[in-house]
Design an enzyme around this catalytic site. Sequence first.
Site, PDB file in Angstrom:
ATOM      1  N   CYS A  54       0.814  -1.215   0.000  1.00  0.00           N
ATOM      2  CA  CYS A  54       0.000   0.000   0.000  1.00  0.00           C
ATOM      3  C   CYS A  54       0.848   1.266   0.000  1.00  0.00           C
ATOM      4  CB  CYS A  54      -0.950  -0.009   1.179  1.00  0.00           C
ATOM      5  SG  CYS A  54      -2.013  -1.463   1.160  1.00  0.00           S
ATOM      6  N   ARG A 112     -22.223  -4.394   7.654  1.00  0.00           N
ATOM      7  CA  ARG A 112     -21.905  -5.825   7.627  1.00  0.00           C
ATOM      8  C   ARG A 112     -20.625  -6.135   8.411  1.00  0.00           C
ATOM      9  NH1 ARG A 112     -19.168  -8.404   3.348  1.00  0.00           N
ATOM     10  NH2 ARG A 112     -19.315  -6.481   2.157  1.00  0.00           N
ATOM     11  N   CYS A 171     -13.780  -0.272   7.039  1.00  0.00           N
ATOM     12  CA  CYS A 171     -12.752  -0.735   6.101  1.00  0.00           C
ATOM     13  C   CYS A 171     -12.740   0.145   4.858  1.00  0.00           C
ATOM     14  CB  CYS A 171     -13.039  -2.169   5.661  1.00  0.00           C
ATOM     15  SG  CYS A 171     -13.253  -3.334   7.014  1.00  0.00           S
TER      16      CYS A 171
END
Lengths: 144, 380
Positions: B80, B187, B198
């Site tokens: 990343c 979720r 996220c």
Amino acid sequence: MTVTDQTSAPISFRPREFEVLADGTGRLLGSRCRGCGAPFFPVRAACSGCLGTDLETIRFSTTGTLYTFSVVRQSTPAFPVPYVLGYVDLPEGVRIMSQISGCEPDDVKIGMDLELAVEEFGTSPEGAPLLGYRFRPLAGRGDR
Amino acid sequence: MTTVHVIGVGMTRFGKHPDRDAADLGAEALLEAIADSGIDPRAIEGAYCGHVFQGMVTGQRILAQVGMAGLPLSNVENACSSGATAIREASLAIRAGEHDVVAAIGTEHLTTRFTGALTPDPSDPEAAVGATMPAVYAMRARRYMEEFGMTREQLALVAVKNRRHAASNPLAHFRKEITVEEVLESRPIADPLNVFDCSPVTDGAAAAILVSDRMLKRLGNGRAVRLAASSLFTGSVDTEPTSMTFEPLTRKTAEAAYERAGIGPEDVGFAEVHDCFTIAEVLRVEGLGLFGQGEYPAAVERGEADIGGRLPINPSGGLLGKGHPLGGTGVAQVVELVRQLRGEAGERQIEGARVGLAHCRGGKAVGIEGAACTVQVLVR
């Protein structure tokens, strides 16, 4: 090393990190620096503490304590969900990531005592069952 | 030795781009950066392209798209931090005196490369037992909650803040604000993290044109922003279990950048940090020394990290709101810093922004704290 019947010998899912002994128990493998004593998981070629290359391969203790954990609810197809994933601190001074089994997710607690268990962990390309490790609550502890 | 200046930036819309690929996106960003800089593209002497899952020679595909093949180009992969590493490599080529004008590009077409949870490389022992990146950060979140008493609602507020910032960023993946309740009811991914904790699976690219002192003088570009530091470290190999609620790697990388830039954390006016997960932003800003350890969740609650707050964190919307096309992220952070420092950030402009910091941290390898960490300091 004793050579046993190869056709029935248990197969470790990751022989470099996890050894399945003839008695069916398993040991995590790592390195200890002969120079400064630093422990490593997995096996290393040199020591990050003193940069020495005289390392011995060691078998770690099979008990530890849970540093932290998560109940994983989305993963890859190789890992049916949910499962509990944790970091287990072993007495030799290494922290091992492992699934936690043998109890309900709600009963998993930071700091709990755990022991290594040999469990099925997928199959080889030839279809033979592979043995891996999970940690379970230490027998005789908790309210099991 | 020369200092390095950013004279032009470009960035695609972040989101899903089903009809385009990583090279298309990279080319769009690069052309915008060139136009923004005002430089003749023939003056560009070299390029670095950061990406993770785009396969071989993606950078060359980008240059071919814009008619600029023939330059020295290196593709760089640092998980990343790949885009941020491209910025650093470009700056090093200039500082070394090899080039006067270098392009740094970051791109990723992530929606075609995987779905669901990102995992470490399959060769890694932790991947073999079921490690996912959300699970690793979830475990850190649980530990942080245990040690510092952070509440689940406080953690959710990080996502709420960054989605709010993203709502005023026309290039962001998410343009709608969300509430704490929506985060808590989204979720479940890896307890305690839900999907709104996220960063999303995002396609996108960004680019920047970097020049030397002498080239800046020749060009006379009045909108240039100085890249005062660009540091990179890999994590150390642990010789004993260490805290997972503090980031020595982030601290070390930041200290190197502060020293190079001649500043301290108290001089930073705003920051783009690697909020791949809500908990990650907490760990980053504390590792950077921008907030004291254990203090960030309450600071977010008080609005200190908002645009208009004491120290705005992720004004672009961050990875949680703007999106996280892995290789594109580090360059996009620099795009945001440049636009803020030039006063061109529109609705989300931070008043009086003078020193901006960008932080990336990527990759997971067994036994080390983090694979690649970068800190960039930009000064107007």
